[in-house]
Design an enzyme around this catalytic site. Structure first.
Site, short mmCIF file in Angstrom:
data_model
loop_
_atom_site.label_atom_id
_atom_site.label_comp_id
_atom_site.label_asym_id
_atom_site.label_seq_id
_atom_site.Cartn_x
_atom_site.Cartn_y
_atom_site.Cartn_z
N ARG A 103 0.84 -1.19 0.00
CA ARG A 103 0.00 0.00 0.00
C ARG A 103 0.88 1.26 0.00
O ARG A 103 1.95 1.27 0.62
CB ARG A 103 -0.87 -0.02 1.26
N THR A 127 -10.12 0.86 -9.28
CA THR A 127 -9.03 -0.04 -8.91
C THR A 127 -9.10 -1.19 -9.90
O THR A 127 -9.94 -1.19 -10.80
CB THR A 127 -9.27 -0.51 -7.44
N GLU A 131 -6.05 4.64 -7.22
CA GLU A 131 -7.16 5.27 -6.50
C GLU A 131 -8.23 5.82 -7.43
O GLU A 131 -9.08 5.08 -7.89
CB GLU A 131 -6.66 6.35 -5.54
N GLU A 147 -3.64 8.38 -3.49
CA GLU A 147 -4.07 7.48 -2.43
C GLU A 147 -4.25 8.15 -1.08
O GLU A 147 -5.02 7.68 -0.23
CB GLU A 147 -3.04 6.34 -2.29
N ASP A 205 -7.53 8.79 0.71
CA ASP A 205 -8.23 7.72 1.44
C ASP A 205 -8.16 7.93 2.96
O ASP A 205 -8.82 7.22 3.71
CB ASP A 205 -7.64 6.35 1.10
N SER A 227 -7.70 1.06 3.39
CA SER A 227 -8.20 0.62 2.08
C SER A 227 -9.44 -0.24 2.26
O SER A 227 -9.74 -0.71 3.36
CB SER A 227 -7.12 -0.19 1.36
N GLY A 272 -13.54 0.97 -4.78
CA GLY A 272 -13.51 1.75 -3.56
C GLY A 272 -14.17 0.98 -2.43
O GLY A 272 -13.99 -0.22 -2.28
#
Length: 585
Positions: free
Chosen positions: A97, A396, A416, A435, A438, A457, A479
Site C-alpha cells: 500500500r 481499482t 485510487e 491514495e 483515502d 483501504s 472503492g
C-alpha cells in the site's frame, strides 16, 4: 493431406481460438487467469506456458494492466496480494500500500479550518502517496516466484511498445477525465488528442512506459526508488508540471521517502463460513475484516432456505452494521490498535445480529458496536463518535491467477481515482496515485494522515479453502463498494447456489451504512428492487456500475473455472492453459 490430419489441424486451430478469444468464462486444466483486460490475461497465460508459477504470472498480468488499464492501476500506486502456497499449504499476504511522506501532518487536507475540496485535493501533489507497487512485485518474485522481474515484464513491454486498440470503455474513461488530464501536459499528450479523449479504435502505444519497464527489468526494483526515476517522481509530486495558466498544490515528498519504502508481509485475516476457510487481507485494508464480520452476521440465518428478497435484505442490513464498525475502528495497524479479534468474534456477531430486523430495513445509519469485551485485551479505549462515510474513489483493478502446481494469487492494486492524481511522470509514461485522499481529512479519527502511515483501504482479495484445498478466489475494484461486491458475490455463490459467473453478473447492491443503498443502472424499476422496497430498502438516485470482479473456482473434477465480468467495464477476460473439450467452439 489426409482427412484425419485435416481434422487434427482443425482441432488445434479451434483450441487456439478458444485460448485466445476474449471470453469472460473459461474452464479447463493447468493454470488459469482472469482480469479485466484481454492482453493482461494473455500475459499471465504466456508466463505460465513458459514455466512460471502463479506469482510470476500475476506480476506479468499486473504490469500489462498498467498499460491497458492505466486509469485504475500501475507502478505509480500500490496494492495487496493474497497468495496460497500449495507446497506449504498456507496463505501469505503482501502489503504494498502507498505510504504518507514524512512531512505529512494530521491537518494535511485542512485549509482555513475547513476540509479541502475533495476534487482539488485529488489533482494535487498532496494526494500522492509513496508508490509501493514495484517494491511489492519485487518482494513477491524474490520470495515466492520462479522468474526474474525482467522475465515477467517482457509481455507488458511488448504491449506498451506495439500498442493496443482502444475500446469504447477506455475512451469513455478518458472523456470523464478530460478536465483533470488537460492540467498536465505529459498526461494530455498520452491520452488526449486536441484536448479530447482518444477515440475508440485508436492504436495506443506508450513507449515511455516500455522504457521504464526496461529500466526496471535491467536494474531491478531499486531503480524505481533511487536514481533518475526517483528524482523525476519527486519533482512531479512537489512541483507538478502543469499547463500554462494552471496551478495545483505540490507536496513535500523526499528521496528518502522513496528510498525508505518497504513492502510488508502480514498475516492474513482468517474466518470461517459454512464450511469454508476464508483468507483475506488484513489491515491497513479494511476489506477482509469487514467482509468476514458481515458473513459472521449472516451465518446465523439459514439463507439457503429463504427467498432471494429476504436473503438480499439480510445481506444489506449485515453490511450496514459491519460498515459502522469498519468506519469507526479500522486503520493502519502500525498506528492504531484496532479490535480485529473482537470484530471477528462469532459471539460479537451474535450480539450485533440481534439489531437486524428481518422484516424492516434500518431507517438510516447505525452506530458502531463495542467489540472490546470480545477481545482478550482488558483495556477499554475511548469509543468513537459516529461520522459520515469518508469519500473513497471507486477505481481499482483485481486479477486472479492459479498454476498447475496449485498455487493461487488474488491481487487487487490501484492508483485510487480514475487516473489517480492525473499526473503522468514526464518521460516515464505512468500515472501517479492520489491514495492519500483515502485518509479521513478531519481529526480525530483512527484513519487521519500521519507520517509514514498507510491510508485505510477497502481492497478485499479473498481465497477460500474447503477441506484444506483451494475452493475459490474472489476480488473486485470499486472503492468501498469492493467490500459489498465481494460479500454479495460470496452470498450469491455459497448461499443462493449461483454458478460463479451468475454470482458475479447479478445486479449489485451496496449498503455502506448510509441513508440509501447504491445500485446499478436499470435496477430501481425491477421487480427485485420493488420487493426489497416493501422491506424499507431505499435506493440512491444516481445509479452507477459497481465493481469489475474476477474469480477462480476449483472444481471437484480437477478442472478450474476462470470467471470475469460478463457485462461490466467492457467485459472481462478469462483463460485457462488447457481448455476443456466442451469449451471448444
Amino acid at each position: 493431406m489426409t482427412r484425419l490430419l485435416r481434422a487434427s489441424l482443425l482441432l488445434v486451430l479451434l483450441a487456439g481460438t478458444a485460448v485466445h478469444a476474449k471470453t469472460p468464462v473459461a474452464r479447463g486444466t493447468g493454470g488459469a487467469a482472469a482480469t479485466i483486460s484481454e492482453q493482461a490475461t494473455q500475459s499471465a497465460i504466456t508466463i505460465l506456458d513458459q514455466g512460471g508459477n502463479a506469482i510470476d504470472a500475476a506480476v506479468a498480468a499486473a504490469a500489462t494492466l498498467g498499460v491497458t488499464d492505466p486509469f485504475s492501476c500501475g507502478i505509480g500506486g500500490g496494492g495487496f496480494m493474497v497468495v496460497y502456497l500449495a507446497k506449504d499449504q498456507r496463505v501469505i499476504t503482501i502489503d504494498h500500500r502507498e505510504m504518507a511522506p514524512a512531512a505529512t501532518t494530521p491537518t494535511f487536507f485542512i485549509e482555513d479550518g475547513k476540509e479541502m475540496d475533495f476534487d482539488t485535493a485529488v489533482a494535487s501533489g498532496l494526494s500522492i502517496g509513496v508508490p509501493g507497487t514495484v517494491r511489492g512485485w519485487d518482494e513477491a518474485l524474490r520470495r515466492y516466484g520462479t522468474m526474474s522481474l525482467g522475465q515477467v515484464l517482457a509481455p507488458a513491454i511488448k504491449v506498451a511498445d506495439e500498442g493496443f486498440t482502444v475500446d469504447a470503455n477506455f475512451s469513455n474513461l478518458v472523456e470523464r477525465n478530460e478536465r483533470k488530464f488537460t492540467r498536465f501536459p505529459a498526461t494530455a499528450s498520452l491520452y488526449l488528442r486536441n484536448g479530447k479523449a482518444i477515440p475508440a479504435g485508436t492504436r495506443l502505444r506508450n513507449p515511455d512506459l516500455a522504457r521504464t519497464y526496461r529500466l526496471l527489468a535491467r536494474d531491478g526494483a531499486d531503480a524505481f526508488y533511487e536514481g533518475p526515476l526517483a528524482r523525476a517522481i519527486i519533482d512531479t509530486v512537489n512541483q507538478p508540471p502543469t499547463a500554462p495558466g494552471v496551478s495545483v498544490r505540490g507536496s513535500r515528498m523526499t528521496l528518502a521517502d522513496l528510498a525508505n519504502y518497504e513492502a510488508r508481509l502480514r498475516l492474513p485475516v482468517h474466518s470461517t463460513y459454512r464450511g469454508y476457510d476464508l483468507y483475506g487481507m488484513s489491515l491497513p485494508s479494511s476489506g477482509g475484516v469487514t467482509v468476514f464480520e458481515a458473513l459472521n452476521l449472516l451465518e446465523g440465518y439459514d439463507l439457503a432456505s429463504l427467498p432471494r428478497t429476504q436473503v438480499e435484505h439480510l445481506y444489506l442490513e449485515a453490511s450496514r452494521l459491519a460498515f459502522a464498525d469498519r468506519d469507526a475502528y479500522l486503520a493502519d495497524p502500525e498506528f492504531v490498535d484496532a479490535p480485529v479479534a473482537g470484530l471477528l468474534s462469532k459471539d460479537y456477531a451474535a450480539q450485533r445480529r440481534s439489531l437486524i430486523d428481518a422484516s424492516r430495513a434500518a431507517s438510516g445509519p447505525v452506530t458502531a458496536g463495542d467489540p472490546y469485551p470480545f477481545q482478550q485485551d482488558p483495556s477499554q479505549p475511548l469509543r468513537p463518535s459516529p461520522r459520515a462515510l469518508q469519500a473513497e474513489s471507486a477505481h481499482t483493478t483485481h486479477l486472479t491467477v492459479s498454476d498447475k502446481h496449485g498455487n493461487v494469487v488474488a491481487y487487487t492494486f490501484t492508483i485510487e481515482d480514475w487516473g489517480g492524481s492525473g499526473m503522468v511522470v514526464p518521460s516515464y509514461g505512468f500515472l501517479l496515485n492520489n491514495e492519500l485522499t483515502d485518509f479521513d481529512f478531519t481529526p480525530p479519527h483512527p484513519n487521519i494522515p500521519e507520517p509514514g502511515k498507510r491510508p485505510r483501504s477497502s481492497m478485499a482479495p479473498t481465497i477460500a479453502l474447503k477441506d484444506g484445498k483451494p475452493s475459490f478466489s474472489i476480488g473486485s475494484p470499486g472503492g468501498s463498494t469492493i467490500i459489498t461486491t465481494v460479500l454479495q458475490t460470496i452470498v450469491n455463490y455459497v448461499d443462493l447456489g449461483m454458478p460463479m459467473d451468475q454470482a458475479i453478473d447479478a445486479p449489485r447492491l451496496s449498503q455502506r451504512n448510509g441513508e440509501v443503498t447504491d445500485i446499478e443502472p436499470g435496477f430501481a424499476d425491477s421487480a427485485q428492487a420493488k420487493a426489497l422496497a416493501h422491506l424499507g430498502q431505499r435506493w440512491s438516485d444516481q445509479a452507477e456500475e459497481i465493481g469489475a470482479a474476477n474469480a477462480l473456482v476449483f472444481n471437484a473434477d480437477g478442472t478450474v473455472t476462470a470467471v470475469s465480468e460478463g457485462h461490466r467495464h467492457g467485459v472481462g477476460s478469462a483463460q485457462v492453459q488447457q481448455p476443456a473439450q466442451h469449451e471448444i467452439r
